[in-house]
Design a protein around this motif. Structure first.
Motif, PDB file in Angstrom:
ATOM      1  N   GLU A  11      43.316  40.217  48.049  1.00 26.36           N
ATOM      2  CA  GLU A  11      43.781  41.599  47.967  1.00 26.36           C
ATOM      3  C   GLU A  11      42.638  42.497  47.527  1.00 26.36           C
ATOM      4  N   ALA A  12      42.663  43.739  47.952  1.00 28.73           N
ATOM      5  CA  ALA A  12      41.664  44.702  47.505  1.00 28.73           C
ATOM      6  C   ALA A  12      41.842  45.001  46.029  1.00 28.73           C
ATOM      7  N   GLY A  13      40.731  45.004  45.270  1.00 31.10           N
ATOM      8  CA  GLY A  13      40.757  45.374  43.857  1.00 31.10           C
ATOM      9  C   GLY A  13      40.712  46.882  43.690  1.00 31.10           C
ATOM     10  N   PRO A  14      40.865  47.378  42.458  1.00 32.17           N
ATOM     11  CA  PRO A  14      40.933  48.824  42.223  1.00 32.17           C
ATOM     12  C   PRO A  14      39.679  49.586  42.642  1.00 32.17           C
ATOM     13  N   ASP A  15      38.507  48.947  42.593  1.00 28.92           N
ATOM     14  CA  ASP A  15      37.273  49.640  42.965  1.00 28.92           C
ATOM     15  C   ASP A  15      36.798  49.295  44.364  1.00 28.92           C
ATOM     16  N   HIS A  16      37.613  48.611  45.139  1.00 30.55           N
ATOM     17  CA  HIS A  16      37.173  48.192  46.469  1.00 30.55           C
ATOM     18  C   HIS A  16      36.892  49.412  47.351  1.00 30.55           C
ATOM     19  N   LEU A  17      35.651  49.509  47.817  1.00 27.44           N
ATOM     20  CA  LEU A  17      35.189  50.606  48.685  1.00 27.44           C
ATOM     21  C   LEU A  17      35.408  51.977  48.043  1.00 27.44           C
ATOM     22  N   ARG A  18      35.327  52.031  46.724  1.00 28.54           N
ATOM     23  CA  ARG A  18      35.596  53.284  46.018  1.00 28.54           C
ATOM     24  C   ARG A  18      34.693  54.420  46.499  1.00 28.54           C
ATOM     25  N   SER A  37      45.613  30.097  39.977  1.00 29.20           N
ATOM     26  CA  SER A  37      44.440  30.749  39.397  1.00 29.20           C
ATOM     27  C   SER A  37      44.191  32.076  40.096  1.00 29.20           C
ATOM     28  N   SER A  38      43.378  32.912  39.469  1.00 30.63           N
ATOM     29  CA  SER A  38      42.946  34.178  40.057  1.00 30.63           C
ATOM     30  C   SER A  38      41.482  34.390  39.721  1.00 30.63           C
ATOM     31  N   GLU A  39      40.751  34.967  40.648  1.00 26.89           N
ATOM     32  CA  GLU A  39      39.357  35.306  40.380  1.00 26.89           C
ATOM     33  C   GLU A  39      38.997  36.581  41.122  1.00 26.89           C
ATOM     34  N   ASN A  40      38.028  37.321  40.568  1.00 24.97           N
ATOM     35  CA  ASN A  40      37.534  38.527  41.213  1.00 24.97           C
ATOM     36  C   ASN A  40      36.191  38.249  41.872  1.00 24.97           C
ATOM     37  N   VAL A  41      36.008  38.812  43.045  1.00 25.65           N
ATOM     38  CA  VAL A  41      34.712  38.808  43.718  1.00 25.65           C
ATOM     39  C   VAL A  41      34.266  40.260  43.786  1.00 25.65           C
ATOM     40  N   ARG A  42      33.137  40.551  43.154  1.00 28.59           N
ATOM     41  CA  ARG A  42      32.692  41.943  43.070  1.00 28.59           C
ATOM     42  C   ARG A  42      31.171  41.991  43.275  1.00 28.59           C
ATOM     43  N   TYR A  43      30.743  42.911  44.135  1.00 29.69           N
ATOM     44  CA  TYR A  43      29.313  43.095  44.353  1.00 29.69           C
ATOM     45  C   TYR A  43      29.098  44.460  44.998  1.00 29.69           C
ATOM     46  N   VAL A  98      26.150  53.183  49.845  1.00 32.65           N
ATOM     47  CA  VAL A  98      26.194  52.104  48.856  1.00 32.65           C
ATOM     48  C   VAL A  98      27.587  52.129  48.246  1.00 32.65           C
ATOM     49  N   THR A  99      28.327  51.049  48.410  1.00 30.38           N
ATOM     50  CA  THR A  99      29.706  51.028  47.948  1.00 30.38           C
ATOM     51  C   THR A  99      30.027  49.702  47.281  1.00 30.38           C
ATOM     52  N   THR A 100      31.070  49.713  46.482  1.00 28.67           N
ATOM     53  CA  THR A 100      31.506  48.533  45.745  1.00 28.67           C
ATOM     54  C   THR A 100      32.473  47.714  46.587  1.00 28.67           C
ATOM     55  N   VAL A 101      32.264  46.416  46.593  1.00 34.23           N
ATOM     56  CA  VAL A 101      33.236  45.484  47.160  1.00 34.23           C
ATOM     57  C   VAL A 101      33.892  44.771  45.977  1.00 34.23           C
ATOM     58  N   GLU A 102      35.192  44.860  45.889  1.00 33.57           N
ATOM     59  CA  GLU A 102      35.918  44.173  44.819  1.00 33.57           C
ATOM     60  C   GLU A 102      37.236  43.636  45.380  1.00 33.57           C
ATOM     61  N   VAL A 103      37.378  42.342  45.381  1.00 34.44           N
ATOM     62  CA  VAL A 103      38.621  41.733  45.847  1.00 34.44           C
ATOM     63  C   VAL A 103      39.113  40.724  44.816  1.00 34.44           C
ATOM     64  N   ARG A 104      40.389  40.481  44.861  1.00 34.76           N
ATOM     65  CA  ARG A 104      41.038  39.519  43.977  1.00 34.76           C
ATOM     66  C   ARG A 104      41.519  38.353  44.824  1.00 34.76           C
ATOM     67  N   VAL A 105      41.107  37.152  44.456  1.00 35.01           N
ATOM     68  CA  VAL A 105      41.523  35.937  45.156  1.00 35.01           C
ATOM     69  C   VAL A 105      42.557  35.221  44.280  1.00 35.01           C
ATOM     70  N   VAL A 106      43.781  35.176  44.764  1.00 37.18           N
ATOM     71  CA  VAL A 106      44.878  34.547  44.015  1.00 37.18           C
ATOM     72  C   VAL A 106      45.279  33.253  44.712  1.00 37.18           C
ATOM     73  N   GLN A 107      45.414  32.199  43.937  1.00 42.67           N
ATOM     74  CA  GLN A 107      45.839  30.918  44.482  1.00 42.67           C
ATOM     75  C   GLN A 107      47.242  30.603  43.973  1.00 42.67           C
ATOM     76  N   TRP A 108      48.139  30.360  44.921  1.00 40.50           N
ATOM     77  CA  TRP A 108      49.514  29.988  44.613  1.00 40.50           C
ATOM     78  C   TRP A 108      49.746  28.544  45.086  1.00 40.50           C
ATOM     79  N   LEU A 109      50.346  27.724  44.256  1.00 43.32           N
ATOM     80  CA  LEU A 109      50.668  26.359  44.630  1.00 43.32           C
ATOM     81  C   LEU A 109      52.094  26.253  45.125  1.00 43.32           C
ATOM     82  N   ARG A 110      52.277  25.583  46.236  1.00 43.01           N
ATOM     83  CA  ARG A 110      53.625  25.337  46.770  1.00 43.01           C
ATOM     84  C   ARG A 110      54.310  24.282  45.909  1.00 43.01           C
ATOM     85  N   VAL A 111      55.465  24.639  45.345  1.00 45.83           N
ATOM     86  CA  VAL A 111      56.177  23.705  44.448  1.00 45.83           C
ATOM     87  C   VAL A 111      57.324  23.021  45.197  1.00 45.83           C
TER      88      VAL A 111
END
Length: 289
Positions: free
Chosen positions: A197-204, A232-238, A276-289
């Motif tokens: 998903e796009a993070g709050p600063d994605h392509l701000r 788990s969740s992690e942010n990728v930002r650059y 010059v723009t910010t890339v910020e995404v959130r990677v969320v992992q959901w496990l099938r139960v």
């Protein structure tokens, strides 16, 4: 890494397993679907379409293909590939089942191709790329190696995945439209859904140019989808530096901002020679139960 074409397709009309023979997928009831000469199959019945030509246009797909193939979202692809491959509990052995993965909303297939390149030589993969846009799937199939194809390419919808229940190790949903009930149905128990998903600063910085003001960011905390547990969740930002009007136009064309921005906003973006723009995404992992 070896490729083992994904086989567990289901008929979009009655849900029964499809069998492949002589370049045609056919179910027991006799419904048949030809593989196109470019290497993809259309499993989107007319009754499941909301428009004559749904999904991304040919122009949008071409823009995305140029932008992604230039490596601008490589860090996102690396994060996704690592996350998928981390869920292999033990090194594969001779005769072990291939790792099966569906990209639900695959576009022109970039992320599956990156996953195939990142997998170790000993790992067998069974990949399927699905998109509602025939232009996207066509572009994905055309880029594939016809001798050792990266993936099974399918025109279809996330709302009606033409996949047998409980057959997938992982599902990717990249900036797409998640249908959790369908994702839960096709995943094996313990399988993983990776949602980007796009993070709050994605392509701000781009958004500040094309919009008069930025709307407050909406929370992405929507709760745990039924049938899943949060892993788990992690942010990728650059920071991304684009040079030339074409690269900037390609970025805008592959986002919903192309249609949300005013004529004036799009004109301001078209006048840029560098961004010059910010890339910020959130990677969320959901496990099938």
């Amino acid at each position: 890494m070896s490729m083992s074409p994904f086989q567990a397709l289901a008929c979009p009309l009655d849900g029964e397993p499809l069998q492949l023979a002589d370049n045609v997928w056919r179910c027991a009831a006799g419904h048949s679907f030809d593989i196109a000469k470019q290497g993809y199959v259309n499993l989107l019945p007319v009754q499941q379409k909301r428009s004559h030509d749904p999904g991304d246009s040919k122009t949008m797909v071409a823009a995305r293909q140029r932008f992604l193939n230039a490596g601008h979202y490589q860090p996102i692809a690396d994060a996704i590939s690592s996350a998928v491959l981390r869920h292999i509990e033990e090194p594969p052995t001779s005769g072990s089942s291939p790792l099966s993965c569906l990209d639900a909303g695959c576009g022109e297939g970039y992320y599956l191709r990156q996953l195939a390149q990142a997998a170790p030589i000993s790992q067998s993969l069974a990949l399927i790329g699905l998109d509602i846009s025939k232009w996207a799937v066509l572009a994905a199939a055309k880029q594939d190696n016809k001798q050792t194809p990266t993936s099974r390419w399918v025109v279809s919808s996330n709302a009606h995945l033409p996949v047998e229940a409980g057959t997938l190790d992982s599902v990717l949903c990249m900036f797409g439209f998640p249908v959790y009930s369908e994702f839960s149905r096709v995943l094996k128990a313990g399988g993983v859904l990776l949602q980007v998903e796009a993070g709050p600063d994605h392509l701000r910085e781009l958004r500040e140019i094309i919009y008069p003001t930025l709307k407050p960011e909406r929370s992405n905390e929507a709760g745990v989808p039924e049938g899943f547990a949060h892993h788990s969740s992690e942010n990728v930002r650059y920071t991304l530096a684009l040079k030339g009007a074409e690269e900037i136009a390609d970025l805008l064309a592959m986002t919903p901002h192309l249609y949300r921005a005013s004529v004036e906003g799009r004109a301001r973006a078209a006048a840029l020679e560098e961004l010059v723009t910010t890339v910020e995404v959130r990677v969320v992992q959901w496990l099938r139960v």
